[in-house]
Design a protein around this motif. Sequence first.
Motif, short mmCIF file in Angstrom:
data_model
loop_
_atom_site.label_atom_id
_atom_site.label_comp_id
_atom_site.label_asym_id
_atom_site.label_seq_id
_atom_site.Cartn_x
_atom_site.Cartn_y
_atom_site.Cartn_z
N ASN A 59 0.91 -1.23 -0.09
CA ASN A 59 0.09 0.03 0.04
C ASN A 59 0.94 1.20 0.09
N TYR A 60 2.04 1.16 -0.59
CA TYR A 60 2.86 2.23 -0.88
C TYR A 60 2.92 2.72 -2.27
N SER A 61 2.81 4.12 -2.84
CA SER A 61 3.26 4.37 -4.11
C SER A 61 4.14 5.63 -4.07
N THR A 62 5.06 5.65 -5.13
CA THR A 62 6.15 6.78 -5.33
C THR A 62 6.25 7.37 -6.35
N SER A 67 3.69 1.80 -7.99
CA SER A 67 2.38 1.81 -7.33
C SER A 67 2.04 0.51 -6.64
N ASN A 68 1.69 0.35 -5.34
CA ASN A 68 1.20 -0.97 -4.78
C ASN A 68 2.41 -1.72 -4.47
N THR A 69 3.43 -0.98 -4.05
CA THR A 69 4.85 -1.72 -3.33
C THR A 69 4.50 -2.09 -1.97
N ASP A 70 5.62 -2.85 -1.43
CA ASP A 70 5.65 -2.99 -0.07
C ASP A 70 6.56 -2.20 0.66
N THR A 102 3.45 8.07 -0.96
CA THR A 102 2.26 7.98 -0.19
C THR A 102 1.94 6.44 0.57
N TRP A 103 1.73 6.49 1.76
CA TRP A 103 1.42 5.30 2.47
C TRP A 103 -0.17 5.39 2.58
N ARG A 104 -0.82 4.18 2.21
CA ARG A 104 -2.26 4.36 2.12
C ARG A 104 -2.77 3.73 3.42
N ASN A 105 -2.58 4.31 4.64
CA ASN A 105 -3.05 4.07 5.63
C ASN A 105 -3.26 5.45 6.58
N ALA A 106 -4.32 5.39 7.41
CA ALA A 106 -4.51 6.55 8.17
C ALA A 106 -3.90 6.67 9.59
N ASN A 107 -3.35 5.34 10.13
CA ASN A 107 -2.89 5.37 11.34
C ASN A 107 -1.63 6.22 11.53
N PRO A 108 -1.59 7.05 12.59
CA PRO A 108 -0.29 7.60 12.94
C PRO A 108 1.05 6.87 12.74
N ILE A 109 1.97 7.78 12.23
CA ILE A 109 3.38 7.04 12.24
C ILE A 109 4.12 6.84 13.56
#
Length: 168
Positions: free
Chosen positions: A60-63, A79-82, A137-144
Amino acid sequence: MADTATKIPLASVTLSSASSDVTFASISQSYKDLFVVIHTGADAASDNLSVRLNGDGGTNYSTTELYNVNASVGSQRVSNTDKLRLQIANGVDGSTVRNTYIVNFNSYSNSSTYKTALCRNGGNTGSYPGLALLVGTWRNANPITSLTFFYNSGNLLSGSTFNLYGIL
């Protein structure tokens, strides 16, 4: 007018020997943004520096990158990398090149939005001098809460420095 964007040092790592990764864990949620300054190289040719947020290895990472490497300009997207890649158009030729990376993680403690990172990097030694600007982008809403930096196949070189700051 007073400068309200103050950088507060949170952690610093200098490697005394080669390492597979560097992790900043238990990151305070008291700041608006995170700012990381990295000076490192890899012990393997043609490697890319990457980061995982909160240990997440899901796809769920894209650059997106704009680059000027060895007098060749261009752009590319993955897109869609780990992992969040901080260097795509690379010029690392083993232990002779060290690059500097400046990475901003915006609104890292916000729990209602995906996380974005802006990275500038460049190196002027070795056979592939170049500069790049990346947005990820990290497609996650959790705080880092943690950052783990690593090269995809090589080790971070001895003497590499990683400095983490909080931005008020």
